[in-house]
Motif scaffolding. Structure first.
Motif, short mmCIF file in Angstrom:
data_model
loop_
_atom_site.label_atom_id
_atom_site.label_comp_id
_atom_site.label_asym_id
_atom_site.label_seq_id
_atom_site.Cartn_x
_atom_site.Cartn_y
_atom_site.Cartn_z
N ARG A 1 3.15 50.41 48.56
CA ARG A 1 2.56 49.08 48.76
C ARG A 1 2.50 48.69 50.25
O ARG A 1 1.82 47.73 50.61
CB ARG A 1 3.35 48.03 47.99
N LEU A 2 3.25 49.42 51.09
CA LEU A 2 3.22 49.13 52.52
C LEU A 2 1.93 49.65 53.17
O LEU A 2 1.55 49.18 54.25
CB LEU A 2 4.41 49.79 53.21
N SER B 1 5.55 43.36 53.92
CA SER B 1 4.09 43.46 53.85
C SER B 1 3.47 42.12 53.47
O SER B 1 4.16 41.21 52.99
CB SER B 1 3.68 44.54 52.84
N GLU B 2 2.16 42.03 53.66
CA GLU B 2 1.46 40.80 53.31
C GLU B 2 1.46 40.55 51.81
O GLU B 2 1.30 39.41 51.36
CB GLU B 2 0.02 40.86 53.83
N TYR C 1 7.43 43.60 61.17
CA TYR C 1 8.60 44.47 61.27
C TYR C 1 9.62 43.86 62.22
O TYR C 1 9.30 43.10 63.12
CB TYR C 1 8.21 45.88 61.75
N THR D 1 0.26 47.99 61.16
CA THR D 1 -0.85 48.17 60.24
C THR D 1 -0.93 49.64 59.86
O THR D 1 -1.10 50.50 60.73
CB THR D 1 -2.18 47.73 60.88
N LYS E 1 -1.13 45.36 56.38
CA LYS E 1 -0.32 44.96 57.54
C LYS E 1 1.04 44.46 57.10
O LYS E 1 1.16 43.77 56.09
CB LYS E 1 -1.04 43.86 58.33
N SER E 2 2.07 44.80 57.88
CA SER E 2 3.44 44.34 57.61
C SER E 2 4.05 43.81 58.90
O SER E 2 3.74 44.30 60.00
CB SER E 2 4.32 45.48 57.09
N HIS F 1 3.80 43.49 64.39
CA HIS F 1 3.19 43.89 63.13
C HIS F 1 2.88 45.39 63.15
O HIS F 1 2.63 45.98 64.20
CB HIS F 1 1.88 43.12 62.87
#
Length: 257
Positions: free
Chosen positions: A226-227, A245-246, A234, A202, A231-232, A200
């Motif tokens: 929006r990223l 992303s969430e 990857y 953040t 948290k996303s 992930h």
């Protein structure tokens, strides 16, 4: 009594020898797509280094690659993508006729594509793996030399976004030591804190410049924003980075060479 124990020990040892030999042959010839007991042939992305045919060696352009799996092979000639049916038996690879896209790329040697396609399409190939190197030789003696492709490192690589494209202007670079990310969103420069852990990323709140650009770039920039502050997940697959992303935003970027 001692003689009886000795006979039992010798009998057990004799039984172990064929059992161990059978296990060894199963590992080597178990149909796992391995040319030898060490390095697998299948499931590996191989970058094409060169093709030798008719006594002439031609170096491959960047991006030429092949991945062979049981039942299918796919890759790129450098410009056009291709796929084919594939069968792997020991050190033999049989490829069906390749099917490919039909693009013309000005910055790629199209003659190389023809040569590589001729070496692979509809051919039976002998495969030899030596460490991270693979050699494929067809029945005509044409030889394709390849090297195992490595994933680009997340940190220190300039990742240029392809989705959204943003006219090729949007890019980000992660700095592992500083714990930051910086780059361009297509119109404005950006930097933020970045923490990478357990698959992930953040990103902190973005600090950006305040320029205005054409509507299409601003729309792509809004998508990339929006990223941030969230948290996303990857994934790096060779030279491609995917961020999800969430909030459901999914983007892709490629490593600049």
């Amino acid at each position: 009594m001692d003689r009886q124990k000795q006979r039992m020990t010798l009998t057990a040892a004799a039984m172990l020898v064929p059992l161990m030999a059978a296990c060894g042959s199963e590992t080597a010839d178990g149909g796992s797509g391995s040319v030898d007991a060490g390095k697998p042939l299948t499931g590996v992305r191989w970058s094409v280094d060169s093709v030798t045919a008719d006594g002439r060696t031609q170096q491959a352009p960047s991006g030429a690659h092949v991945t062979i799996d049981e039942g299918r092979a796919e890759g790129s000639y450098g410009c056009n993508d291709f796929s084919a049916e594939a069968t792997v038996e020991g050190d033999r690879v049989r490829l069906g006729k390749t099917r490919s896209t039909q693009m013309a790329c000005e910055d790629k040697p199209m003659a190389f594509e023809t040569r590589l396609a001729r070496a692979l399409s509809g051919q039976e190939l002998k495969a030899k793996v030596d460490g991270d190197r693979l050699t494929l030789t067809n029945t005509r003696g044409d030889t394709v030399r390849l090297t195992e492709a490595r994933d680009a490192p997340l940190a220190g690589t300039e990742w240029t976004f392809t989705t959204p494209k943003a006219d090729g202007r949007a890019h980000l670079t992660f700095d592992e030591k500083k714990g930051t990310v910086s780059g361009n969103l297509g119109c404005n420069k950006v930097n933020a804190r970045a923490t990478v852990r357990d698959g992930h990323i953040t990103l902190g709140p973005p600090a950006t410049t305040r320029m205005m650009c054409e509507d299409s770039l601003m729309a792509d920039e809004k998508t990339l924003l929006r990223l941030f502050d969230g948290k996303s997940t990857y994934r790096v697959d060779h030279q491609t980075l995917t961020l999800t992303s969430e909030n459901g935003t999914r983007v892709q970027a490629v490593a600049e060479r």
